[in-house]
Design an enzyme around this catalytic site. Structure first.
Site, PDB file in Angstrom:
ATOM      1  N   TYR A 182       0.841  -1.210   0.000  1.00  0.00           N
ATOM      2  CA  TYR A 182       0.000   0.000   0.000  1.00  0.00           C
ATOM      3  C   TYR A 182       0.876   1.260   0.000  1.00  0.00           C
ATOM      4  O   TYR A 182       0.670   2.158  -0.827  1.00  0.00           O
ATOM      5  CB  TYR A 182      -0.924  -0.010   1.220  1.00  0.00           C
ATOM      6  N   SER A 185       2.555   1.658  -3.303  1.00  0.00           N
ATOM      7  CA  SER A 185       1.615   2.079  -4.357  1.00  0.00           C
ATOM      8  C   SER A 185       1.316   3.572  -4.245  1.00  0.00           C
ATOM      9  O   SER A 185       1.215   4.280  -5.246  1.00  0.00           O
ATOM     10  CB  SER A 185       0.312   1.263  -4.287  1.00  0.00           C
ATOM     11  N   LYS A 186       1.186   4.062  -3.030  1.00  0.00           N
ATOM     12  CA  LYS A 186       0.838   5.477  -2.849  1.00  0.00           C
ATOM     13  C   LYS A 186       2.028   6.391  -3.155  1.00  0.00           C
ATOM     14  O   LYS A 186       1.852   7.498  -3.666  1.00  0.00           O
ATOM     15  CB  LYS A 186       0.310   5.709  -1.431  1.00  0.00           C
TER      16      LYS A 186
HETATM   17  N1  LIG Z   1      -9.853   6.526   4.368  1.00  0.00           N
HETATM   18  C1  LIG Z   1      -8.629   6.900   4.587  1.00  0.00           C
HETATM   19  O1  LIG Z   1      -8.206   7.062   5.728  1.00  0.00           O
HETATM   20  C2  LIG Z   1      -7.679   7.167   3.437  1.00  0.00           C
HETATM   21  C3  LIG Z   1      -6.467   7.808   3.732  1.00  0.00           C
HETATM   22  C4  LIG Z   1      -5.590   8.062   2.700  1.00  0.00           C
HETATM   23  C5  LIG Z   1      -5.886   7.699   1.407  1.00  0.00           C
HETATM   24  N2  LIG Z   1      -7.055   7.073   1.146  1.00  0.00           N
HETATM   25  C6  LIG Z   1      -7.295   6.686  -0.240  1.00  0.00           C
HETATM   26  O2  LIG Z   1      -8.489   7.281  -0.699  1.00  0.00           O
HETATM   27  C7  LIG Z   1      -9.102   6.450  -1.679  1.00  0.00           C
HETATM   28  C8  LIG Z   1     -10.563   6.200  -1.283  1.00  0.00           C
HETATM   29  O3  LIG Z   1     -10.565   5.454  -0.077  1.00  0.00           O
HETATM   30  P1  LIG Z   1     -11.832   5.388   0.899  1.00  0.00           P
HETATM   31  O4  LIG Z   1     -11.351   5.659   2.254  1.00  0.00           O
HETATM   32  O5  LIG Z   1     -12.938   6.168   0.345  1.00  0.00           O
HETATM   33  O6  LIG Z   1     -12.148   3.824   0.807  1.00  0.00           O
HETATM   34  P2  LIG Z   1     -13.517   3.075   0.510  1.00  0.00           P
HETATM   35  O7  LIG Z   1     -13.193   1.654   0.674  1.00  0.00           O
HETATM   36  O8  LIG Z   1     -14.609   3.661   1.305  1.00  0.00           O
HETATM   37  O9  LIG Z   1     -13.796   3.397  -1.033  1.00  0.00           O
HETATM   38  C9  LIG Z   1     -12.972   2.907  -2.053  1.00  0.00           C
HETATM   39  C10 LIG Z   1     -13.810   2.640  -3.295  1.00  0.00           C
HETATM   40  O10 LIG Z   1     -12.931   2.127  -4.315  1.00  0.00           O
HETATM   41  C11 LIG Z   1     -13.625   1.096  -4.991  1.00  0.00           C
HETATM   42  N3  LIG Z   1     -12.689   0.162  -5.624  1.00  0.00           N
HETATM   43  C12 LIG Z   1     -11.807  -0.662  -5.038  1.00  0.00           C
HETATM   44  N4  LIG Z   1     -11.187  -1.422  -5.958  1.00  0.00           N
HETATM   45  C13 LIG Z   1     -11.696  -1.069  -7.154  1.00  0.00           C
HETATM   46  C14 LIG Z   1     -11.475  -1.508  -8.494  1.00  0.00           C
HETATM   47  N5  LIG Z   1     -10.589  -2.475  -8.792  1.00  0.00           N
HETATM   48  N6  LIG Z   1     -12.180  -0.927  -9.485  1.00  0.00           N
HETATM   49  C15 LIG Z   1     -13.093   0.042  -9.213  1.00  0.00           C
HETATM   50  N7  LIG Z   1     -13.355   0.485  -7.971  1.00  0.00           N
HETATM   51  C16 LIG Z   1     -12.668  -0.066  -6.947  1.00  0.00           C
HETATM   52  C17 LIG Z   1     -14.442   0.415  -3.915  1.00  0.00           C
HETATM   53  O11 LIG Z   1     -15.484  -0.363  -4.461  1.00  0.00           O
HETATM   54  C18 LIG Z   1     -14.912   1.596  -3.084  1.00  0.00           C
HETATM   55  O12 LIG Z   1     -16.150   2.075  -3.519  1.00  0.00           O
HETATM   56  C19 LIG Z   1      -8.264   5.178  -1.736  1.00  0.00           C
HETATM   57  O13 LIG Z   1      -7.368   5.260  -2.814  1.00  0.00           O
HETATM   58  C20 LIG Z   1      -7.504   5.210  -0.435  1.00  0.00           C
HETATM   59  O14 LIG Z   1      -6.282   4.513  -0.526  1.00  0.00           O
HETATM   60  C21 LIG Z   1      -7.971   6.799   2.126  1.00  0.00           C
END
Ligand SMILES: NC(=O)c1ccc[n+]([C@@H]2O[C@H](COP(=O)([O-])OP(=O)(O)OC[C@H]3O[C@@H](n4cnc5c(N)ncnc54)[C@H](O)[C@@H]3O)[C@@H](O)[C@H]2O)c1
Length: 278
Positions: A182, A185-186
């Site tokens: 992870y 990737s980021k």
């Molecule tokens: N929540 C956090 O604390 C946080 C912090 C930093 C970064 N992020 C990043 O923000 C982004 C959104 O995360 P989130 O917290 O909303 O998570 P979440 O799990 O609520 O939403 C992620 C969405 O991505 C979709 N997804 C996953 N794999 C997929 C694929 N192969 N094709 C199409 N859609 C796909 C899922 O179905 C889901 O709807 C992510 O990239 C995550 O890494 C989140």
């Protein structure tokens, strides 16, 4: 006139969490149309309903982020339904191979796995599987690349610029903020963002990243099931002492999508409660 009026936005991962919150914020600011692209149809359609209830226009398209053709198709849908593509937000992402957003059982499994990784980092690093590595890199990094290429192709042709916003993370810069695949990737998403910003600047396409800290979505279920002392320990890295709200990330996306950030490209903004002040 809202801050998104006349703009059409495509949001990958728009079925849940940060993507959904961003869609709602864009709708409130008068976006002309929003494409919700996600692999989860039911939740994606729910987001569409929420956008419509907020007075906006949205449509759902099925997307597996790792599929190049489907990334092109999602852009085609935006063109066909709303006539242009002005903004792309790439929020589709996973933390682990088996992570499935909104599936409580999978989330708990993921949270337990993460707790084990923190407990025994040496073994976790040595035992990391190729399947785990590949899946997380494919969705988070390669999927982002495909989406950027498809959107940029249309934005360049439209000849009126555009704004692309990637979802990186504090994990783009800090190795403690997630499992090995992870965080790698980021870091890749952050470099991809900077590279795309430089390459696409001549076409007036701006590309910026958001690097959120810990935000209240399915992805941070671990905060809900971990023992209180562990949660307290984790929040010690956040001066504001709490997880962020999805809307606090959506507001950052709104700024980057709008013309208010017109001279900003290749930047990463951190709604992280002060995580990076150390
Ligand atoms: N929540 C956090 O604390 C946080 C912090 C930093 C970064 N992020 C990043 O923000 C982004 C959104 O995360 P989130 O917290 O909303 O998570 P979440 O799990 O609520 O939403 C992620 C969405 O991505 C979709 N997804 C996953 N794999 C997929 C694929 N192969 N094709 C199409 N859609 C796909 C899922 O179905 C889901 O709807 C992510 O990239 C995550 O890494 C989140």
């Amino acid at each position: 006139m809202g801050r998104m009026s006349e703009k059409v936005a495509v949001i990958t991962g728009g079925a849940n969490g940060l993507g959904r919150a961003t869609a709602l914020r864009f709708a409130q600011e008068g976006a002309k149309g929003i494409v919700i692209a996600d692999m989860l149809e039911e939740s994606g359609l729910e987001t569409v309903k929420m956008v419509q209830n907020a007075g906006g226009k949205a449509t759902y398209v099925s997307l597996d982020a790792v599929n190049r053709l489907e990334n092109q198709e999602m852009i085609d849908v935006a063109l066909a339904e709303f006539g242009s593509v002005d903004v792309l937000v790439t929020a589709a992402g996973v933390t682990h191979q088996d992570y499935l957003s909104g599936d409580r059982e999978a989330e708990v499994k993921m949270a337990v796995k993460r707790a084990q990784e923190i407990e025994n980092p040496v073994q976790a690093f040595i035992d990391g599987s190729l399947e785990e590595w590949q899946k997380v890199l494919d969705v988070n990094l390669t999927g982002t690349y495909f989406a950027l290429q498809s959107a940029a192709a249309v934005m360049a042709e439209q000849n009126k610029g555009g704004s692309i916003i990637t979802l990186a993370s504090i994990a783009a810069k800090h190795p403690d903020a997630g499992p090995t695949p992870y965080v790698v990737s980021k870091a890749g998403v952050w470099m991809l963002t900077k590279k795309a910003a430089r390459e696409l600047a001549p076409a007036n396409i701006r590309v910026n990243a958001i690097g959120p800290g810990f935000i209240e979505t399915h992805m941070t279920t671990i905060f809900e099931i971990a023992p209180p002392e562990r949660v307290e320990e984790a929040l010690k890295s956040v001066p504001m002492g709490r997880r962020g709200l999805p809307v606090e990330v959506a507001n950052t996306a709104l700024f980057l999508a709008s013309d208010e950030s017109s001279y900003m490209t290749g930047e990463i903004l951190h709604p992280d409660g002060g995580y990076f002040t150390e």
